[in-house]
Write an enzyme that holds these catalytic residues in place. Structure first.
Site, PDB file in Angstrom:
ATOM      1  CB  SER A   1      -2.300 -59.287 -38.326  1.00 33.18           C
ATOM      2  OG  SER A   1      -3.210 -59.164 -39.406  1.00 33.18           O
TER       3      SER A   1
ATOM      4  CE1 TYR B   1       1.602 -57.660 -41.947  1.00 32.08           C
ATOM      5  CE2 TYR B   1      -0.515 -58.771 -42.029  1.00 32.08           C
ATOM      6  CZ  TYR B   1       0.295 -57.765 -41.528  1.00 32.08           C
ATOM      7  OH  TYR B   1      -0.210 -56.875 -40.599  1.00 32.08           O
TER       8      TYR B   1
HETATM    9  N1  LIG Z   1      -3.235 -51.219 -40.292  1.00 28.44           N
HETATM   10  C1  LIG Z   1      -3.761 -52.441 -40.308  1.00 28.44           C
HETATM   11  O1  LIG Z   1      -4.805 -52.670 -40.934  1.00 28.44           O
HETATM   12  C2  LIG Z   1      -3.123 -53.555 -39.507  1.00 28.44           C
HETATM   13  C3  LIG Z   1      -3.876 -54.710 -39.276  1.00 28.44           C
HETATM   14  C4  LIG Z   1      -3.333 -55.735 -38.537  1.00 28.44           C
HETATM   15  C5  LIG Z   1      -2.049 -55.624 -38.024  1.00 28.44           C
HETATM   16  N2  LIG Z   1      -1.322 -54.502 -38.264  1.00 28.44           N
HETATM   17  C6  LIG Z   1       0.012 -54.445 -37.669  1.00 28.44           C
HETATM   18  O2  LIG Z   1       0.081 -53.344 -36.792  1.00 28.44           O
HETATM   19  C7  LIG Z   1       1.423 -52.880 -36.673  1.00 28.44           C
HETATM   20  C8  LIG Z   1       1.457 -51.397 -36.890  1.00 28.44           C
HETATM   21  O3  LIG Z   1       0.933 -51.127 -38.186  1.00 28.44           O
HETATM   22  P1  LIG Z   1       0.360 -49.702 -38.616  1.00 28.44           P
HETATM   23  O4  LIG Z   1      -0.876 -49.968 -39.359  1.00 28.44           O
HETATM   24  O5  LIG Z   1       0.374 -48.780 -37.443  1.00 28.44           O
HETATM   25  O6  LIG Z   1       1.495 -49.333 -39.697  1.00 28.44           O
HETATM   26  P2  LIG Z   1       2.218 -47.962 -40.070  1.00 28.44           P
HETATM   27  O7  LIG Z   1       2.981 -48.272 -41.289  1.00 28.44           O
HETATM   28  O8  LIG Z   1       1.241 -46.844 -40.054  1.00 28.44           O
HETATM   29  O9  LIG Z   1       3.233 -47.717 -38.854  1.00 28.44           O
HETATM   30  C9  LIG Z   1       4.278 -48.619 -38.613  1.00 28.44           C
HETATM   31  C10 LIG Z   1       5.445 -47.869 -37.974  1.00 28.44           C
HETATM   32  O10 LIG Z   1       6.471 -48.849 -37.720  1.00 28.44           O
HETATM   33  C11 LIG Z   1       7.709 -48.358 -38.186  1.00 28.44           C
HETATM   34  N3  LIG Z   1       8.568 -49.466 -38.565  1.00 28.44           N
HETATM   35  C12 LIG Z   1       8.371 -50.378 -39.550  1.00 28.44           C
HETATM   36  N4  LIG Z   1       9.401 -51.231 -39.611  1.00 28.44           N
HETATM   37  C13 LIG Z   1      10.273 -50.861 -38.634  1.00 28.44           C
HETATM   38  C14 LIG Z   1      11.530 -51.346 -38.203  1.00 28.44           C
HETATM   39  N5  LIG Z   1      12.121 -52.400 -38.784  1.00 28.44           N
HETATM   40  N6  LIG Z   1      12.141 -50.731 -37.162  1.00 28.44           N
HETATM   41  C15 LIG Z   1      11.579 -49.654 -36.575  1.00 28.44           C
HETATM   42  N7  LIG Z   1      10.391 -49.145 -36.946  1.00 28.44           N
HETATM   43  C16 LIG Z   1       9.747 -49.746 -37.958  1.00 28.44           C
HETATM   44  C17 LIG Z   1       7.373 -47.469 -39.365  1.00 28.44           C
HETATM   45  O11 LIG Z   1       8.409 -46.538 -39.627  1.00 28.44           O
HETATM   46  C18 LIG Z   1       6.068 -46.814 -38.903  1.00 28.44           C
HETATM   47  O12 LIG Z   1       6.296 -45.617 -38.188  1.00 28.44           O
HETATM   48  C19 LIG Z   1       2.233 -53.713 -37.656  1.00 28.44           C
HETATM   49  O13 LIG Z   1       2.860 -54.768 -36.960  1.00 28.44           O
HETATM   50  C20 LIG Z   1       1.174 -54.243 -38.600  1.00 28.44           C
HETATM   51  O14 LIG Z   1       1.585 -55.446 -39.229  1.00 28.44           O
HETATM   52  C21 LIG Z   1      -1.821 -53.466 -38.993  1.00 28.44           C
END
Ligand SMILES: NC(=O)c1ccc[n+]([C@@H]2O[C@H](COP(=O)([O-])OP(=O)(O)OC[C@H]3O[C@@H](n4cnc5c(N)ncnc54)[C@H](O)[C@@H]3O)[C@@H](O)[C@H]2O)c1
Length: 253
Positions: A140, A153
């Site tokens: 991130s 985080y």
């Molecule tokens: N959306 C943003 O702005 C953003 C920015 C930077 C980084 N991220 C990172 O990107 C990644 C994906 O985020 P996203 O935005 O797609 O989130 P999201 O919540 O839309 O999707 C995350 C998915 O991961 C699954 N998940 C979470 N914990 C889990 C676990 N312990 N075991 C199995 N599955 C698990 C959830 O059920 C969900 O389906 C994460 O690592 C997040 O920290 C997101």
């Protein structure tokens, strides 16, 4: 359908939603056999059912036995692992450190740092004897800068950047590439939850203020993040390893 990944075996974690679903969709459409991992069983099965050749595996990526099991199931089904999008993560509770509990810290580290380590360990055990593979970890922009209300985080995503560097050095003699992506504000469930945490009275107003603070003037999409992750997994990125790639609409420029 493009066949850029024809015959390749891919594991994608967090595949039921957001970036994981976008990457799994691209890889499946481009010919890969995708093992989709998530702990949200119902959503996972539904999403996997819509993609050709996808195998859903319900697992919690913070648990050692679950991680070893999803990798074993991929190898049992397909005999190898070529591509790994090590992506599942949670945002946890966002508040000043002085208000956080030990559990607030540990729960985020368990998924975002330990889960990424466990995934790397299990997949590298398969890729090293193959002498090939490409891995992308989801960090991130919180992996390269601080924040006043998100210490767990930020710590967990700095850990992802460090693990990426270590795995790249460990994998390089075996022809394995390991990179990280560092997204900024991307419009998924996670981003919407954060706007609600940051301004419970006016989450939509918070969303709009954040969008306006981005030099490109908007949130990114999961598909735009998938474009970067899939490219890093492809042979076009054959000389990239050990690096962390911002995708943030110039927030950190
Ligand atoms: N959306 C943003 O702005 C953003 C920015 C930077 C980084 N991220 C990172 O990107 C990644 C994906 O985020 P996203 O935005 O797609 O989130 P999201 O919540 O839309 O999707 C995350 C998915 O991961 C699954 N998940 C979470 N914990 C889990 C676990 N312990 N075991 C199995 N599955 C698990 C959830 O059920 C969900 O389906 C994460 O690592 C997040 O920290 C997101």
């Amino acid at each position: 359908m493009s066949a850029g990944f024809a015959g390749k075996v891919a594991i994608v974690t967090g595949a039921a939603a957001g970036f994981g679903l976008a990457v799994a969709t691209r890889l499946a459409r481009e010919g890969a056999r995708v093992v989709m991992v998530d702990r949200a069983a119902e959503a996972l099965r539904e999403r996997a059912g819509a993609l050709p050749g996808a195998l859903p595996v319900v697992a919690d990526t913070s648990r050692e036995a679950d991680v070893d099991s999803y990798v074993e199931q991929a190898v049992e089904r397909h005999g190898r692992v070529d591509l790994f999008f090590n992506n599942a993560g949670i945002e946890g509770r966002w508040a000043p450190m002085t208000e956080l509990s030990v559990d607030d810290f540990d729960s985020v580290m368990a998924v975002n740092a330990r889960g990424v380590f466990l995934g790397l360990r299990a997949v590298l055990r398969v890729m090293k004897p193959q002498r090939s593979g490409a891995i992308v970890n989801t960090a991130s922009m919180a992996g390269i800068r601080g924040g006043a209300v998100n210490a767990p985080y930020v710590a967990s995503k700095h850990a992802v950047v460090g693990l990426t560097r270590c795995a790249a050095l460990e994998g390089a003699p075996y022809g394995i590439r390991v990179n990280a992506i560092a997204p900024g504000h991307i419009d998924t469930r996670m981003a919407r939850n954060l706007t609600a945490q940051l301004d419970p009275d006016d989450p939509q107003g918070m969303y709009e203020r954040i969008a306006a603070s981005v030099p490109l003037g908007r949130y990114g999409t999961a598909e735009e993040v998938a474009n970067l992750a899939v490219w890093l997994l492809s042979d076009e990125a054959s000389y990239l390893s050990g690096s962390t790639h911002l995708i943030d609409g110039a927030v950190n420029a």
